[in-house]
Design an enzyme around this catalytic site. Structure first.
Site, mmCIF file in Angstrom:
data_model
loop_
_atom_site.group_PDB
_atom_site.id
_atom_site.type_symbol
_atom_site.label_atom_id
_atom_site.label_comp_id
_atom_site.label_asym_id
_atom_site.label_seq_id
_atom_site.Cartn_x
_atom_site.Cartn_y
_atom_site.Cartn_z
ATOM 1 N N TYR A 10 0.818 -1.205 0.000
ATOM 2 C CA TYR A 10 0.000 0.000 0.000
ATOM 3 C C TYR A 10 0.857 1.264 0.000
ATOM 4 C CZ TYR A 10 -3.131 -3.480 2.143
ATOM 5 O OH TYR A 10 -3.841 -4.613 2.436
ATOM 6 N N ASP A 11 0.403 2.261 -0.733
ATOM 7 C CA ASP A 11 0.872 3.614 -0.494
ATOM 8 C C ASP A 11 0.349 4.021 0.878
ATOM 9 O OD1 ASP A 11 1.751 6.358 -1.082
ATOM 10 O OD2 ASP A 11 -0.394 6.773 -1.307
#
Length: 219
Positions: A10-11
């Site tokens: 994930y960002d």
């Protein structure tokens, strides 16, 4: 059961944590402190989210750029410690659900690690992720593939079998450059139309939808 994917990365800003308003505020306060006013627009600042902080000040001299970075980090750290960066709805619940299924999860961000750690501690995210790749871990940054490939290497997974979840153009380009599928967070505050123009972009309403990486089926 056959797994279609081996991991989800994930960002951080704008994907797990609702930091975009905070980031814009920090930019404005930074300019006001150094120059007395801010002439840049919110959209201008938002266009740099997902990239290293220094890129947002690239139009200034080296001396001014260094000072702007210093001021920004000071303001940002203060506001982060005041818990001004909440998680988006259901994020922690869904991350824990995926962890319970044995999904390898990680963070790949252009943010500095100390800033990530502040929010992770405040929001109770410690112990969920198998890897955290920050600006400090790479010499190249999004949209370059290096951060995502570094996370893959540390977890021993093939990039083509990793889903990268993000909210901004640099995330989409990073995934593409690494050969990884890209999933857009439907709650993004960024330019969703450009991301949706990419025919391979998948839209997530909730992170728990990623449970399909455990079961055979299409993302």
């Amino acid at each position: 059961m056959k797994n279609n994917y081996d991991a989800v990365f994930y960002d951080f800003d704008g994907t797990l944590v609702d930091t975009v308003p905070l980031i814009v505020t920090c930019f404005i306060l930074t300019y006001e402190r150094l120059f007395g006013s801010c002439q840049r627009s919110e959209e201008d600042f938002k266009s740099y989210i997902g990239e290293p902080l220094e890129n947002a000040f690239e139009m200034h001299s080296q001396e001014e750029r260094d000072k702007l970075v210093e001021i920004y980090l000071e303001i940002n750290e203060k506001l982060l410690k005041e818990d001004k960066a909440p998680l988006f709805p259901y994020i922690k619940e869904d991350l824990l659900y995926l962890k319970s299924l044995g999904v390898i999860q990680g963070i790949v961000t252009s943010k500095r690690r100390d800033s990530v750690d502040i929010t992770m501690k405040l929001q109770g995210l410690e112990g969920i992720f198998d890897v955290v790749i920050s600006k400090d871990d790479c010499t190249k940054h999004k949209p370059d593939a290096q951060p995502l490939l570094t996370a893959c290497d540390r977890c021993g997974v093939d990039p083509s079998r990793v889903i990268y979840v993000g909210d901004a153009i640099p995330d989409m380009l990073c995934a593409g450059n690494a050969g990884s599928p890209f999933a857009m967070a439907d709650w993004t505050r960024m330019d969703r139309e450009r991301m949706l123009s990419n025919p391979s972009t998948v839209v997530l309403k909730r992170l728990k939808e990623l449970s399909c990486i455990i079961f055979e089926g299409e993302l």
